[in-house]
Write an enzyme that holds these catalytic residues in place. Sequence first.
Site, PDB file in Angstrom:
ATOM      1  N   ASP A  31      23.796  25.868  52.974  1.00  0.00           N
ATOM      2  CA  ASP A  31      23.029  26.095  54.274  1.00  0.00           C
ATOM      3  C   ASP A  31      22.103  24.682  54.420  1.00  0.00           C
ATOM      4  OD1 ASP A  31      22.289  28.722  56.489  1.00  0.00           O
ATOM      5  OD2 ASP A  31      20.951  26.649  56.392  1.00  0.00           O
ATOM      6  N   ALA A  69      28.038  28.485  59.115  1.00  0.00           N
ATOM      7  CA  ALA A  69      27.144  27.399  59.598  1.00  0.00           C
ATOM      8  C   ALA A  69      27.278  26.994  61.106  1.00  0.00           C
ATOM      9  CB  ALA A  69      27.233  26.394  58.700  1.00  0.00           C
ATOM     10  N   ALA A  70      26.607  26.973  61.746  1.00  0.00           N
ATOM     11  CA  ALA A  70      26.455  26.514  63.161  1.00  0.00           C
ATOM     12  C   ALA A  70      25.290  26.181  63.768  1.00  0.00           C
ATOM     13  CB  ALA A  70      27.298  27.324  63.974  1.00  0.00           C
ATOM     14  N   GLU A  71      25.214  25.239  64.814  1.00  0.00           N
ATOM     15  CA  GLU A  71      24.056  25.533  66.055  1.00  0.00           C
ATOM     16  C   GLU A  71      24.517  26.492  66.984  1.00  0.00           C
ATOM     17  OE1 GLU A  71      21.321  23.984  66.097  1.00  0.00           O
ATOM     18  OE2 GLU A  71      21.520  22.546  64.462  1.00  0.00           O
ATOM     19  N   SER A  72      23.619  27.742  66.819  1.00  0.00           N
ATOM     20  CA  SER A  72      23.947  28.906  67.615  1.00  0.00           C
ATOM     21  C   SER A  72      23.317  29.224  68.951  1.00  0.00           C
ATOM     22  CB  SER A  72      23.954  30.128  66.747  1.00  0.00           C
ATOM     23  OG  SER A  72      22.597  30.351  66.424  1.00  0.00           O
ATOM     24  N   THR A  89      27.554  19.479  64.243  1.00  0.00           N
ATOM     25  CA  THR A  89      27.846  20.724  63.228  1.00  0.00           C
ATOM     26  C   THR A  89      28.854  21.407  63.553  1.00  0.00           C
ATOM     27  OG1 THR A  89      25.289  20.613  62.639  1.00  0.00           O
ATOM     28  CG2 THR A  89      26.551  22.705  62.553  1.00  0.00           C
ATOM     29  N   THR A 108      32.732  33.115  68.327  1.00  0.00           N
ATOM     30  CA  THR A 108      32.173  33.922  69.337  1.00  0.00           C
ATOM     31  C   THR A 108      32.994  34.184  70.529  1.00  0.00           C
ATOM     32  OG1 THR A 108      30.532  33.856  71.154  1.00  0.00           O
ATOM     33  CG2 THR A 108      31.524  31.568  70.386  1.00  0.00           C
ATOM     34  N   ASP A 109      32.630  35.303  71.421  1.00  0.00           N
ATOM     35  CA  ASP A 109      33.529  35.507  72.381  1.00  0.00           C
ATOM     36  C   ASP A 109      33.457  34.619  73.590  1.00  0.00           C
ATOM     37  OD1 ASP A 109      30.915  36.494  73.143  1.00  0.00           O
ATOM     38  OD2 ASP A 109      31.423  38.634  73.555  1.00  0.00           O
ATOM     39  N   GLU A 110      32.111  33.828  73.403  1.00  0.00           N
ATOM     40  CA  GLU A 110      31.842  32.817  74.569  1.00  0.00           C
ATOM     41  C   GLU A 110      32.842  31.880  74.715  1.00  0.00           C
ATOM     42  OE1 GLU A 110      27.557  31.773  74.741  1.00  0.00           O
ATOM     43  OE2 GLU A 110      27.182  33.661  73.299  1.00  0.00           O
ATOM     44  N   TYR A 120      27.699  24.891  73.749  1.00  0.00           N
ATOM     45  CA  TYR A 120      27.630  25.786  72.531  1.00  0.00           C
ATOM     46  C   TYR A 120      29.147  26.191  72.548  1.00  0.00           C
ATOM     47  CZ  TYR A 120      27.685  29.916  69.872  1.00  0.00           C
ATOM     48  OH  TYR A 120      27.843  30.944  68.999  1.00  0.00           O
ATOM     49  N   LYS A 142      32.287  25.378  69.960  1.00  0.00           N
ATOM     50  CA  LYS A 142      32.905  26.567  69.264  1.00  0.00           C
ATOM     51  C   LYS A 142      34.141  26.683  69.425  1.00  0.00           C
ATOM     52  CE  LYS A 142      31.152  29.207  66.478  1.00  0.00           C
ATOM     53  NZ  LYS A 142      30.752  29.174  65.138  1.00  0.00           N
TER      54      LYS A 142
HETATM   55  N1  LIG Z   1      24.383  35.478  67.017  1.00  0.00           N
HETATM   56  C1  LIG Z   1      25.419  35.995  67.580  1.00  0.00           C
HETATM   57  O1  LIG Z   1      25.317  36.816  68.390  1.00  0.00           O
HETATM   58  C2  LIG Z   1      26.832  35.404  67.305  1.00  0.00           C
HETATM   59  C3  LIG Z   1      27.949  36.002  67.991  1.00  0.00           C
HETATM   60  C4  LIG Z   1      29.275  35.869  67.421  1.00  0.00           C
HETATM   61  C5  LIG Z   1      29.566  34.730  66.529  1.00  0.00           C
HETATM   62  N2  LIG Z   1      28.530  33.837  66.108  1.00  0.00           N
HETATM   63  C6  LIG Z   1      28.726  32.946  65.106  1.00  0.00           C
HETATM   64  O2  LIG Z   1      28.178  33.163  63.611  1.00  0.00           O
HETATM   65  C7  LIG Z   1      27.787  32.292  63.070  1.00  0.00           C
HETATM   66  C8  LIG Z   1      26.195  32.528  62.641  1.00  0.00           C
HETATM   67  O3  LIG Z   1      25.651  32.710  63.737  1.00  0.00           O
HETATM   68  P1  LIG Z   1      23.940  33.138  63.717  1.00  0.00           P
HETATM   69  O4  LIG Z   1      23.402  33.831  64.719  1.00  0.00           O
HETATM   70  O5  LIG Z   1      23.689  33.893  62.093  1.00  0.00           O
HETATM   71  O6  LIG Z   1      23.524  31.727  63.579  1.00  0.00           O
HETATM   72  P2  LIG Z   1      21.935  31.206  62.996  1.00  0.00           P
HETATM   73  O7  LIG Z   1      21.686  30.145  63.999  1.00  0.00           O
HETATM   74  O8  LIG Z   1      20.942  32.351  62.856  1.00  0.00           O
HETATM   75  O9  LIG Z   1      22.336  30.516  61.650  1.00  0.00           O
HETATM   76  C9  LIG Z   1      23.080  29.346  61.443  1.00  0.00           C
HETATM   77  C10 LIG Z   1      22.789  28.876  59.862  1.00  0.00           C
HETATM   78  O10 LIG Z   1      23.669  27.778  59.916  1.00  0.00           O
HETATM   79  C11 LIG Z   1      22.826  26.833  59.281  1.00  0.00           C
HETATM   80  N3  LIG Z   1      23.247  25.462  59.549  1.00  0.00           N
HETATM   81  C12 LIG Z   1      23.109  25.000  61.049  1.00  0.00           C
HETATM   82  N4  LIG Z   1      23.717  23.539  61.025  1.00  0.00           N
HETATM   83  C13 LIG Z   1      24.290  23.485  59.661  1.00  0.00           C
HETATM   84  C14 LIG Z   1      24.813  22.021  58.954  1.00  0.00           C
HETATM   85  N5  LIG Z   1      25.020  21.313  59.573  1.00  0.00           N
HETATM   86  N6  LIG Z   1      25.123  22.469  57.587  1.00  0.00           N
HETATM   87  C15 LIG Z   1      24.803  23.738  57.048  1.00  0.00           C
HETATM   88  N7  LIG Z   1      24.285  24.720  57.585  1.00  0.00           N
HETATM   89  C16 LIG Z   1      23.883  24.503  58.807  1.00  0.00           C
HETATM   90  C17 LIG Z   1      21.424  26.870  59.652  1.00  0.00           C
HETATM   91  O11 LIG Z   1      20.319  26.341  58.710  1.00  0.00           O
HETATM   92  C18 LIG Z   1      21.283  28.419  59.549  1.00  0.00           C
HETATM   93  O12 LIG Z   1      20.968  29.086  58.460  1.00  0.00           O
HETATM   94  C19 LIG Z   1      27.779  30.947  64.136  1.00  0.00           C
HETATM   95  O13 LIG Z   1      28.950  30.413  63.757  1.00  0.00           O
HETATM   96  C20 LIG Z   1      27.971  31.603  65.578  1.00  0.00           C
HETATM   97  O14 LIG Z   1      28.515  30.789  66.364  1.00  0.00           O
HETATM   98  C21 LIG Z   1      27.215  34.348  66.594  1.00  0.00           C
END
Ligand SMILES: NC(=O)c1ccc[n+]([C@@H]2O[C@H](COP(=O)([O-])OP(=O)(O)OC[C@H]3O[C@@H](n4cnc5c(N)ncnc54)[C@H](O)[C@@H]3O)[C@@H](O)[C@H]2O)c1
Length: 346
Positions: free
Chosen positions: A31, A80-83, A98, A130-132, A155, A159
């Site tokens: 991370d 890992a993602a910008e979310s 990212t 994601t479903d988005e 976003y 994705k």
């Molecule tokens: N939150 C939701 O409702 C949801 C639903 C479906 C899918 N997702 C997917 O699930 C995954 C996790 O979502 P989340 O809500 O836990 O996100 P989050 O934003 O809480 O956590 C993302 C993590 O990724 C890390 N990160 C970001 N950029 C990085 C990089 N360049 N290198 C390494 N680490 C990096 C961040 O430090 C953070 O710890 C994402 O891929 C998101 O698209 C989320």
Amino acid sequence: MKLMVTGGAGFIGSAVVRQAIAEGHAVVNLDALTYAACLDSLASVAGRPDYAFEQVDIRDGAALADAFARHRPDAVLHLAAESHVDRSIDGPADFIGTNITGTFTLLEAARAYWEGHGAPDAFRFVHVSTDEVFGSLGPTGAFSETTAYAPNSPYAASKAAADHLVRAWHKTYGLPVVMTNCSNNYGPFQFPEKLIPVVILTALEGAPIPVYGTGDNVRDWLHVEDHAEALLLVMQRGRVGRSYNIGGSAEARNIDLVETLCAILDRLRPGENPYSELIARVPDRPGHDHRYAIDATRIREELGWAPRHSLDSGLEQTVRWYLDNEAWWQALRDRPGVGVRLGVGT
Ligand SMILES: NC(=O)c1ccc[n+]([C@@H]2O[C@H](COP(=O)([O-])OP(=O)(O)OC[C@H]3O[C@@H](n4cnc5c(N)ncnc54)[C@H](O)[C@@H]3O)[C@@H](O)[C@H]2O)c1
């Protein structure tokens, strides 16, 4: 198995790490520790011999190659993602960097490692999406694995691009991937600028509870622990090259969800007046998708997965968790830029 989890200090990633350790796997968590990360969410596993943390940015190919060489994982779970959609409206560049370039860099590092070890069939690259990516639904119907992609926010578009890269790395190079698209998650350890924590925490401080637009937008909610279990199941039993939709079959209009949370708070932490009196409509998010719903037939019928939490019980457990864990969320709320309205666009 030895798992490499990317984004393991985030909301869902930390749930996956905790669940994987509980199921007997060893985990290395990669991370970059962005604003959204919180290592305190991993206090229950930190220091264990079967858990390791590496501060690695997935855009850094050399650091990834080094981590693969030293940890020799059997599988990668890529979270890992910008979310945050609102942040993607204000600053899309980080999402392109990212979510697209980072996923490409990780795929290349995984491919080099996998090919360098004889391309074992048993290796897995689990891509979490994601479903988005499917866009917005009308009043009826649900997204299946064959629904056409139609992302509407920066976003969702980033994705969607990542999903296509993962699919192509399987078709072109044979990398053993499985892909997932999940609905909105909720539960303990969610960053305090996402909808459910925002409602709980603003209500507790007696501030206006912001509801975007009419509040009629519908989301399909899944408890994060159900998502984590689904991802580990897909990793072990999902068919290579296939994608699986994951959802809770628990649709709610935003306004109804907010009122439910207020009613739970009225019971657990009664104030002078009902918390619902604090609900305040605010200008809508630009491009706000109206409705998401997931058809989870494939994962249910092929892998026998079903969520364990109902929305009512999961929301109550979540509210209790935020009431009991103020030190966790207060530290995150104090971070610069957290708590201001994001994503209103130009
Ligand atoms: N939150 C939701 O409702 C949801 C639903 C479906 C899918 N997702 C997917 O699930 C995954 C996790 O979502 P989340 O809500 O836990 O996100 P989050 O934003 O809480 O956590 C993302 C993590 O990724 C890390 N990160 C970001 N950029 C990085 C990089 N360049 N290198 C390494 N680490 C990096 C961040 O430090 C953070 O710890 C994402 O891929 C998101 O698209 C989320």
